[in-house]
Motif scaffolding. Structure first.
Motif, PDB file in Angstrom:
ATOM      1  N   LEU A  90       1.242  -1.645  -0.148  1.00  0.00           N
ATOM      2  CA  LEU A  90       0.237   0.025  -0.530  1.00  0.00           C
ATOM      3  C   LEU A  90       0.963   0.916  -0.173  1.00  0.00           C
ATOM      4  N   ALA A  91       1.704   1.321   0.848  1.00  0.00           N
ATOM      5  CA  ALA A  91       2.552   2.567   0.677  1.00  0.00           C
ATOM      6  C   ALA A  91       3.463   2.900  -0.361  1.00  0.00           C
ATOM      7  N   GLY A  92       4.196   1.431  -0.735  1.00  0.00           N
ATOM      8  CA  GLY A  92       4.880   1.377  -2.191  1.00  0.00           C
ATOM      9  C   GLY A  92       3.848   2.074  -3.593  1.00  0.00           C
ATOM     10  N   LEU A  93       2.675   1.833  -3.038  1.00  0.00           N
ATOM     11  CA  LEU A  93       1.623   1.711  -4.619  1.00  0.00           C
ATOM     12  C   LEU A  93       0.722   3.864  -4.375  1.00  0.00           C
ATOM     13  N   ILE A  94       1.264   4.057  -2.846  1.00  0.00           N
ATOM     14  CA  ILE A  94       1.070   5.349  -2.690  1.00  0.00           C
ATOM     15  C   ILE A  94       2.180   6.040  -3.386  1.00  0.00           C
ATOM     16  N   LEU A  95       3.009   6.057  -3.051  1.00  0.00           N
ATOM     17  CA  LEU A  95       4.763   6.939  -3.713  1.00  0.00           C
ATOM     18  C   LEU A  95       4.242   6.271  -5.356  1.00  0.00           C
ATOM     19  N   ARG A  96       4.613   5.825  -5.763  1.00  0.00           N
ATOM     20  CA  ARG A  96       3.909   5.631  -7.023  1.00  0.00           C
ATOM     21  C   ARG A  96       3.870   6.203  -7.479  1.00  0.00           C
ATOM     22  N   TRP A  97       2.329   6.236  -7.306  1.00  0.00           N
ATOM     23  CA  TRP A  97       1.125   7.156  -8.252  1.00  0.00           C
ATOM     24  C   TRP A  97       1.211   8.539  -7.670  1.00  0.00           C
ATOM     25  N   ASP A  98       2.406   8.541  -6.760  1.00  0.00           N
ATOM     26  CA  ASP A  98       2.312   9.724  -6.116  1.00  0.00           C
ATOM     27  C   ASP A  98       1.104  10.207  -5.239  1.00  0.00           C
ATOM     28  N   ALA A  99       0.770   9.630  -4.791  1.00  0.00           N
ATOM     29  CA  ALA A  99      -0.864   9.873  -3.642  1.00  0.00           C
ATOM     30  C   ALA A  99      -0.264  11.217  -2.683  1.00  0.00           C
ATOM     31  N   VAL A 100       0.048  11.825  -2.402  1.00  0.00           N
ATOM     32  CA  VAL A 100       0.314  12.295  -1.208  1.00  0.00           C
ATOM     33  C   VAL A 100      -0.773  12.354  -0.293  1.00  0.00           C
ATOM     34  N   LEU A 101      -2.075  13.239  -0.698  1.00  0.00           N
ATOM     35  CA  LEU A 101      -3.296  13.321   0.393  1.00  0.00           C
ATOM     36  C   LEU A 101      -3.969  11.489   1.084  1.00  0.00           C
ATOM     37  N   SER A 102      -3.126  10.261   0.403  1.00  0.00           N
ATOM     38  CA  SER A 102      -3.175   9.027   0.474  1.00  0.00           C
ATOM     39  C   SER A 102      -2.378   8.719   1.094  1.00  0.00           C
ATOM     40  N   LEU A 103      -0.941   9.130   2.200  1.00  0.00           N
ATOM     41  CA  LEU A 103      -0.679   8.662   3.010  1.00  0.00           C
ATOM     42  C   LEU A 103      -0.769   8.402   4.677  1.00  0.00           C
ATOM     43  N   PRO A 104      -1.717   9.462   4.637  1.00  0.00           N
ATOM     44  CA  PRO A 104      -2.723   8.468   6.311  1.00  0.00           C
ATOM     45  C   PRO A 104      -2.973   7.224   6.353  1.00  0.00           C
ATOM     46  N   LEU A 105      -3.757   6.881   4.926  1.00  0.00           N
ATOM     47  CA  LEU A 105      -4.179   5.816   4.843  1.00  0.00           C
ATOM     48  C   LEU A 105      -3.326   4.463   5.130  1.00  0.00           C
ATOM     49  N   VAL A 106      -2.259   4.434   5.084  1.00  0.00           N
ATOM     50  CA  VAL A 106      -1.195   3.448   5.827  1.00  0.00           C
ATOM     51  C   VAL A 106      -1.640   3.531   7.518  1.00  0.00           C
ATOM     52  N   PRO A 107      -1.127   4.102   8.162  1.00  0.00           N
ATOM     53  CA  PRO A 107      -0.919   4.392   9.459  1.00  0.00           C
ATOM     54  C   PRO A 107      -2.925   3.293   9.805  1.00  0.00           C
ATOM     55  N   VAL A 108      -4.298   3.774   9.255  1.00  0.00           N
ATOM     56  CA  VAL A 108      -5.319   2.911   9.605  1.00  0.00           C
ATOM     57  C   VAL A 108      -4.929   2.358   9.116  1.00  0.00           C
ATOM     58  N   PHE A 109      -4.815   1.574   7.789  1.00  0.00           N
ATOM     59  CA  PHE A 109      -4.743   0.725   6.906  1.00  0.00           C
ATOM     60  C   PHE A 109      -4.356  -0.434   7.884  1.00  0.00           C
ATOM     61  N   VAL A 110      -2.560   0.099   9.062  1.00  0.00           N
ATOM     62  CA  VAL A 110      -2.540  -1.046  10.105  1.00  0.00           C
ATOM     63  C   VAL A 110      -3.233  -1.422  11.339  1.00  0.00           C
ATOM     64  N   TRP A 111      -3.836   0.077  11.395  1.00  0.00           N
ATOM     65  CA  TRP A 111      -4.609  -0.414  12.878  1.00  0.00           C
ATOM     66  C   TRP A 111      -5.827  -0.971  12.405  1.00  0.00           C
ATOM     67  N   LEU A 112      -6.677  -0.759  11.353  1.00  0.00           N
ATOM     68  CA  LEU A 112      -7.620  -2.022  10.882  1.00  0.00           C
ATOM     69  C   LEU A 112      -7.544  -3.223  10.837  1.00  0.00           C
ATOM     70  N   ILE A 113      -6.179  -3.606  10.505  1.00  0.00           N
ATOM     71  CA  ILE A 113      -5.863  -4.907   9.897  1.00  0.00           C
ATOM     72  C   ILE A 113      -5.704  -6.027  11.436  1.00  0.00           C
ATOM     73  N   GLU A 114      -4.818  -4.702  12.566  1.00  0.00           N
ATOM     74  CA  GLU A 114      -4.298  -4.588  13.564  1.00  0.00           C
ATOM     75  C   GLU A 114      -5.990  -4.980  14.771  1.00  0.00           C
ATOM     76  N   LYS A 115      -6.561  -4.400  14.817  1.00  0.00           N
ATOM     77  CA  LYS A 115      -7.871  -4.886  15.036  1.00  0.00           C
ATOM     78  C   LYS A 115      -8.985  -5.557  15.186  1.00  0.00           C
ATOM     79  N   ARG A 116      -9.060  -5.894  13.515  1.00  0.00           N
ATOM     80  CA  ARG A 116     -10.202  -6.969  12.344  1.00  0.00           C
ATOM     81  C   ARG A 116      -9.612  -8.078  12.250  1.00  0.00           C
TER      82      ARG A 116
END
Length: 144
Positions: A90-116
């Protein structure tokens, strides 16, 4: 299932990059390079982990009860190498796509996976493998 969550987060990052970039960029080829390393490294980790699941003849499915506790290969460095690899991809694709505003998705994804997923899986592992898992848990970190 975790792959569905990863696909959703990847889709969100792609949509943000494609339609809501707002002219923001990470700047330069370093983001493509690091992004490629993260995606490639994540894929390699998933393959190595899958090989271990097959070798130990236990389930790779998160909600199923495992037959064995894997502590070799990538499981020596992370108790959750596939989830770690998912976050890397996820982080790699965000970097490759220049999806700057999507960077917060990485910690949100980690949190969600941990909880669920991770907390329930760890509870099951403690119940099934008791002392063996307690030793493993003290020796190997959850993520990295």
């Amino acid at each position: 299932m975790p792959p569905a969550w990863l696909a959703l987060f990847i889709a969100l990052a792609w949509v943000q990059s494609s339609y809501f970039g707002l002219g923001l960029h990470f700047g330069g080829g370093w983001a493509d390079f690091v992004g490629g390393l993260l995606v490639g490294g994540g894929i390699i980790i998933v393959i190595l982990a899958a090989i271990e699941f097959r070798r130990y003849r236990t389930t790779i499915v998160p909600k199923e009860t495992p037959a064995r506790l894997i502590q070799s290969s990538v499981f020596k460095r992370s108790r959750n190498p596939i989830y770690l690899a998912d976050a890397m991809i996820l982080a790699g694709l965000i970097l490759r796509w220049d999806a700057v505003l999507s960077l917060p998705l990485v910690p949100v994804f980690v949190w969600l996976i941990e909880k669920r997923f991770i907390l329930g899986e760890e509870a099951r592992m403690r119940q099934i493998f008791r002392m063996e898992y307690a030793k493993y848990e003290r020796k190997v970190r959850r993520w990295l």
